[in-house]
Structure formats: structure tokens, C-alpha cells
Design a protein around this motif. Structure first.
Motif, short mmCIF file in Angstrom:
data_model
loop_
_atom_site.label_atom_id
_atom_site.label_comp_id
_atom_site.label_asym_id
_atom_site.label_seq_id
_atom_site.Cartn_x
_atom_site.Cartn_y
_atom_site.Cartn_z
N GLN A 93 0.82 -1.21 0.00
CA GLN A 93 0.00 0.00 0.00
C GLN A 93 0.86 1.26 0.00
O GLN A 93 0.58 2.23 -0.68
CB GLN A 93 -0.95 0.00 1.21
CG GLN A 93 -2.07 1.02 1.11
CD GLN A 93 -1.80 2.25 1.96
OE1 GLN A 93 -0.89 2.27 2.78
NE2 GLN A 93 -2.59 3.28 1.76
N ARG A 94 1.94 1.23 0.80
CA ARG A 94 2.95 2.30 0.75
C ARG A 94 4.23 1.75 1.35
O ARG A 94 4.47 1.85 2.55
CB ARG A 94 2.47 3.54 1.51
CG ARG A 94 3.29 4.78 1.14
CD ARG A 94 2.75 6.05 1.76
NE ARG A 94 3.56 7.18 1.36
CZ ARG A 94 3.48 8.40 1.88
NH1 ARG A 94 2.60 8.64 2.85
NH2 ARG A 94 4.25 9.37 1.46
N PRO A 95 5.08 1.15 0.52
CA PRO A 95 6.23 0.41 1.03
C PRO A 95 7.34 1.28 1.62
O PRO A 95 8.23 0.76 2.29
CB PRO A 95 6.75 -0.34 -0.20
CG PRO A 95 6.30 0.49 -1.35
CD PRO A 95 4.97 1.05 -0.95
N SER A 96 7.28 2.59 1.40
CA SER A 96 8.38 3.45 1.81
C SER A 96 8.28 3.94 3.24
O SER A 96 9.06 4.79 3.67
CB SER A 96 8.46 4.66 0.88
OG SER A 96 7.26 5.43 0.95
N VAL A 97 7.31 3.43 4.01
CA VAL A 97 7.12 3.92 5.38
C VAL A 97 7.49 2.85 6.40
O VAL A 97 7.56 1.66 6.08
CB VAL A 97 5.66 4.38 5.59
CG1 VAL A 97 5.39 5.64 4.78
CG2 VAL A 97 4.67 3.29 5.20
N CYS A 98 7.71 3.28 7.65
CA CYS A 98 8.27 2.38 8.65
C CYS A 98 7.31 1.31 9.13
O CYS A 98 7.73 0.31 9.71
CB CYS A 98 8.79 3.17 9.85
SG CYS A 98 7.53 4.10 10.74
N ASN A 99 5.99 1.48 8.90
CA ASN A 99 5.05 0.45 9.35
C ASN A 99 4.68 -0.53 8.24
O ASN A 99 3.77 -1.34 8.40
CB ASN A 99 3.79 1.09 9.95
CG ASN A 99 3.09 2.04 9.01
OD1 ASN A 99 3.28 1.98 7.80
ND2 ASN A 99 2.28 2.93 9.56
N ALA A 100 5.38 -0.47 7.12
CA ALA A 100 5.19 -1.46 6.06
C ALA A 100 5.86 -2.77 6.44
O ALA A 100 6.91 -2.78 7.09
CB ALA A 100 5.76 -0.95 4.74
N ALA A 101 5.27 -3.88 6.05
CA ALA A 101 5.84 -5.19 6.36
C ALA A 101 7.08 -5.43 5.50
O ALA A 101 7.11 -5.09 4.31
CB ALA A 101 4.82 -6.29 6.13
N GLU A 102 8.09 -6.05 6.10
CA GLU A 102 9.31 -6.39 5.37
C GLU A 102 9.53 -7.89 5.26
O GLU A 102 10.26 -8.34 4.38
CB GLU A 102 10.52 -5.74 6.05
CG GLU A 102 10.43 -4.23 6.23
CD GLU A 102 10.46 -3.44 4.92
OE1 GLU A 102 10.39 -4.05 3.84
OE2 GLU A 102 10.55 -2.20 4.99
N LEU A 112 12.02 -0.75 2.66
CA LEU A 112 11.36 0.50 2.26
C LEU A 112 11.14 0.54 0.75
O LEU A 112 11.22 1.60 0.12
CB LEU A 112 12.17 1.72 2.73
CG LEU A 112 12.39 1.84 4.23
CD1 LEU A 112 13.33 3.01 4.54
CD2 LEU A 112 11.08 2.00 4.98
N ASP A 113 10.82 -0.62 0.18
CA ASP A 113 10.68 -0.75 -1.26
C ASP A 113 9.79 -1.96 -1.54
O ASP A 113 9.38 -2.67 -0.62
CB ASP A 113 12.06 -0.92 -1.90
CG ASP A 113 12.09 -0.47 -3.35
OD1 ASP A 113 11.01 -0.29 -3.95
OD2 ASP A 113 13.20 -0.31 -3.90
N TYR A 114 9.54 -2.21 -2.81
CA TYR A 114 8.70 -3.34 -3.20
C TYR A 114 9.51 -4.65 -3.16
O TYR A 114 9.69 -5.33 -4.17
CB TYR A 114 8.11 -3.12 -4.60
CG TYR A 114 7.06 -2.04 -4.64
CD1 TYR A 114 5.76 -2.29 -4.22
CD2 TYR A 114 7.37 -0.75 -5.08
CE1 TYR A 114 4.78 -1.31 -4.25
CE2 TYR A 114 6.40 0.24 -5.11
CZ TYR A 114 5.11 -0.04 -4.70
OH TYR A 114 4.15 0.95 -4.71
N ILE A 115 10.00 -4.97 -1.98
CA ILE A 115 10.78 -6.19 -1.75
C ILE A 115 10.26 -6.82 -0.47
O ILE A 115 10.03 -6.12 0.52
CB ILE A 115 12.28 -5.88 -1.60
CG1 ILE A 115 12.82 -5.18 -2.84
CG2 ILE A 115 13.07 -7.16 -1.31
CD1 ILE A 115 14.24 -4.64 -2.68
N LEU A 116 10.06 -8.13 -0.47
CA LEU A 116 9.53 -8.83 0.70
C LEU A 116 10.30 -10.11 0.92
O LEU A 116 10.44 -10.94 0.01
CB LEU A 116 8.04 -9.14 0.49
CG LEU A 116 7.31 -9.84 1.63
CD1 LEU A 116 7.20 -8.92 2.85
CD2 LEU A 116 5.92 -10.30 1.19
N ALA A 117 10.84 -10.29 2.12
CA ALA A 117 11.48 -11.55 2.49
C ALA A 117 10.40 -12.52 2.96
O ALA A 117 9.48 -12.12 3.69
CB ALA A 117 12.50 -11.32 3.59
N VAL A 118 10.50 -13.79 2.56
CA VAL A 118 9.45 -14.77 2.87
C VAL A 118 10.10 -16.05 3.40
O VAL A 118 11.04 -16.58 2.81
CB VAL A 118 8.60 -15.11 1.62
CG1 VAL A 118 7.40 -15.97 2.01
CG2 VAL A 118 8.14 -13.84 0.91
#
Length: 414
Positions: A249-258, A312-318
Motif C-alpha cells: 500500500q505504501r512500502p516506503s514507510v516504517c510500518n510497512a511489512a518487510e 522500504l521498497d517493493y521487496i519482501l522476504a518470505v
């Protein structure tokens, strides 16, 4: 103007603010909100120059998003200021009162901190959010933003200071540092005698620099290495929507999931559904061997650093985990104490997660994106603290005050 002179002016302004009425502060806040709307074109022009310079200097798309203002975002900022004006004033609030056996009557009351300094990076909305909360809580503020947003920050400052003057309050209650070199940051960190507290907002490098070098008191706001754990009992559709929102929804903020953690018993059913949604935003997945076996070779292999990174980007560790306890252990090892979520239909598991996970905000079946002053009903926030002394989580008005003991006697001596 030197930082020392700004500190002196802020101290003088803070003495005035500490004595003004709630009505005076609220009228000033409403005047600032109106002025922001009236001066929208000037603010957007200044911001456009910042954005253009940012692109020329190679800022990432995520950082450009943090920097960019739009009419809708300015309206949101103005609305947030109006919401702050409508909140109860914490100053003068009675926390407790009691009478001692000797007849002394003791009252614990809320008072402003005094002068609040804030060092932040490329989000110009922080200038207004921080100033509005400080003003409502009776504090003067000195704001030192990054060079990326300096034109936007100064434009905001001109508007707010003008509205303060028209409202009969001291302009120097809100000051923005024009010098964006390291010298000004270092001077603010050592502004003893004038600055009552310093709050850093930004990446890990900025926060650690302030924590390690400041000689004034610091409230540490935290890096957001946030997790979503999908329990084996989770509703897969709900879980997919939550991780999609928390990440994209907004990956550049601190409450975005990583990081996404998935129980092994639901991984085959859930992961393809989640990937299909995340693919719509071109989110890059970095997975362990089990994740890659389920989703295929277009998932990048995760390395150790990925589990500890705030992208802080469109990257997600799974990662696929064997149990709830393994998920909690992973969060304990790599999490930053910001915001953590479990998606589950099992009440016992939800309570175990809430009890065992050590973070400022812990969610059951809701996106981590809600860790926000506005979403919590604070109107705005001064920052999100991941430390445990003085403040934790989104810091609103109450966290910008301290206490004073007022004691009434009738001639008692000890």
C-alpha cells in the motif's frame, strides 16, 4: 541564524506557549490549516523543485514517493491539523491527586516538555505534523529536515509562522533549520540548555547517529522491520489481503511489512494466492528453499541480511516456519520492536503471540500499516518510538508532555 540563537528564541516562545489557553492554541491550529489550503500552489511549487532535484540526484522511486506532495496529501495534512485542534488538551490534565497524613495536598499535573527538536529526512509532512502536535501540547519546536525536502519544509514554515503571527502567538514557536549540512545536525544534538528533547525520524543511520552523538535527551524512533505471520489456522484470503496491504500500500514507510512468515501447514495453499496479489505491484520476493520450491524459480533466494533489512521498497522476504514459536523466535531475533502481526483464527495462538512478541504494536488479523498517530486517533504523530522509557509506539499529545507536582500546604514543615 545560528542554532544557538534559534534555541534561545524557541526557549522564549516556549515560556509564552506554556501559559496560553487551549482556545488560543486551537485557533492558531485552525488558522494554520486554512493557510495551508490557501497557499497550496506555493507549497506544491516548492515541492516540485525538491522532487526534480531528487530525481536528478538519483533518489529511488520509494524515496521520491516519501518526498512528493499532492493536493490530496496537503488536504490530508490540513485535515490532520484540524483533528489535532479538536483533541483534548493534555496540558493541565490532572493525572492523580492525594492528601498526605500531614495535610499536604499533592497533585500530579501535565505540563509541556518545553522545546522539542526533531531531525528528520525526506518526508515534508513531518514538518507540519510535528509542529501541530508540539503547538497543541504547548511546546516550541526546532525542525531540521534533510536537504531533499528543504524547499518544501521552508514553504511550510513560512505558512505556519505567518498564521501564528496573525493568531497572536510567537512565530518562533515553529522554526525550521535552513542549513542542511551535518554541522547543523551536530549543533542541534548538543543544544543543551535550550533543547529539552530531541527526536530523530528517518533511517537507521540517522537514528543511530543521533543516539550515539547527542548530549541532549533523545527519544529514539525506530526502524520498522515489521513481520506478518500467517498461522496454520489463518483465513487465506484475509491473510493475502493483509500482507498485500502491509507491503504494497505504501512500502516506503516504517510500518510497512518487510518479512512474511508462513506456517508450513498452510504454505502450499497460501503462498500462491499471496504471490498473485503481490505480483500486481511487482513486489520482488526473496524466499527460503521451501518458499522457492512452492512458488518457483522467479523467487530470489533469501540471504541472511534479508531477514534484518528494512527494505522500504517493493521487496519482501518470505520464510516458512514449523510453528508459532519458531515465528516468534524469528521476530525476536530480527525484528526492530516496531509492529508485528499474526493472522489466525485460533484464539489461543493469537493471545500467545500478543503476550510473547515484544514490540510497540502487536496486531491480530490487521495490517501493520495502522501503526500511525492518525489511525490511532491522535490526529498526527511526532514519531513512532520503539524504546520503552518515556514513550512507546505512536507519540501523540500526551507523549509531548511531562509531569509537574503541585503541592498545597497550610504551614507544614518537616
Amino acid at each position: 541564524m545560528t542554532i544557538q540563537e534559534m534555541g534561545k528564541r524557541a526557549k522564549d516562545a516556549a515560556r509564552v506557549l506554556a501559559a496560553v489557553s487551549s482556545g488560543q492554541k486551537d485557533r492558531a491550529l485552525l488558522a494554520i490549516a486554512a493557510a495551508l489550503r490557501a497557499k497550496e500552489a506555493d507549497i506544491l511549487q516548492a515541492n516540485a523543485e525538491d522532487v526534480q532535484a531528487g530525481r536528478q540526484n538519483g533518489l529511488t522511486d520509494a524515496l521520491i514517493d516519501r518526498l512528493t506532495l499532492t493536493p490530496a496529501r496537503i488536504e490530508g495534512i490540513a485535515t490532520g491539523m484540524e483533528q489535532v485542534a479538536g483533541l483534548p488538551d493534555p496540558v493541565g490534565k490532572l493525572d492523580a491527586g492525594w492528601t498526605r497524613p500531614n495535610g499536604l495536598r499533592i497533585f500530579k499535573t501535565r505540563v509541556p516538555l518545553g522545546v522539542v527538536g526533531i531531525i528528520f529526512e525526506s518526508r515534508p509532512n513531518v514538518t507540519v505534523d510535528a509542529a501541530s502536535l508540539c503547538l497543541k501540547a504547548g511546546n516550541a519546536c526546532i525542525l531540521r529536515g534533510g536537504k531533499e525536502a528543504i524547499r518544501s519544509n521552508l514553504a511550510f514554515a513560512r505558512v505556519m509562522r505567518g498564521a501564528l503571527k496573525e493568531s497572536g502567538l510567537p512565530e518562533d514557536a515553529i522554526q525550521v533549520v535552513e542549513d542542511t549540512t551535518r554541522d547543523s545536525a551536530a549543533a542541534l544534538m548538543r543544544l543543551n540548555g535550550y533543547l529539552d528533547v530531541l527526536i530523530p525520524r528517518g533511517g537507521a543511520g540517522l537514528i543511530q547517529s543521533v543516539v550515539q552523538n547527542a548530549t541532549v535527551p533523545v527519544i529514539e524512533t525506530g526502524v520498522g522491520n515489521c513481520h506478518v505471520f500467517v498461522d496454520e489456522s489463518a483465513n487465506t484470503e484475509m491473510a493475502a489481503q493483509i500482507i498485500f496491504n502491509a507491503k504494497a500500500q505504501r512500502p516506503s514507510v516504517c510500518n510497512a511489512a518487510e518479512t512474511l512468515l508462513v506456517h508450513k501447514n498452510i504454505a502450499v495453499a497460501f503462498l500462491p494466492r499471496a504471490k498473485a496479489l503481490l505480483d500486481t505491484k511487482q513486489v520482488e520476493l526473496r524466499g527460503d528453499e521451501t518458499v522457492r520450491a512452492i512458488l518457483g524459480g522467479d523467487v530470489q533466494p533469501a540471504v541472511e541480511d534479508d531477514w534484518a533489512t528494512e527494505f522500504l521498497d517493493y521487496i519482501l522476504a518470505v520464510k516458512v516456519v514449523d510453528s508459532l514459536d519458531e515465528a516468534i523466535a524469528h521476530i525476536a531475533r530480527y525484528g526492530s520492536g516496531h509492529s508485528e502481526c499474526i493472522v489466525t483464527e485460533n484464539y489461543t495462538n493469537s493471545e500467545h503471540f500478543l503476550r510473547e512478541v515484544d514490540a510497540a504494536a502487536v496486531y491480530v488479523n490487521a495490517s501493520t500499516r495502522f501503526t500511525d498517530g492518525g489511525e490511532f486517533g491522535f490526529g498526527a504523530e511526532i514519531g513512532i518510538s520503539t524504546q520503552k522509557l518515556h514513550a512507546r509506539g505512536p507519540m501523540g499529545l500526551a507523549e509531548l508532555t511531562t509531569v509537574k507536582y503541585q503541592i498545597y500546604g497550610s504551614g507544614q514543615i518537616r
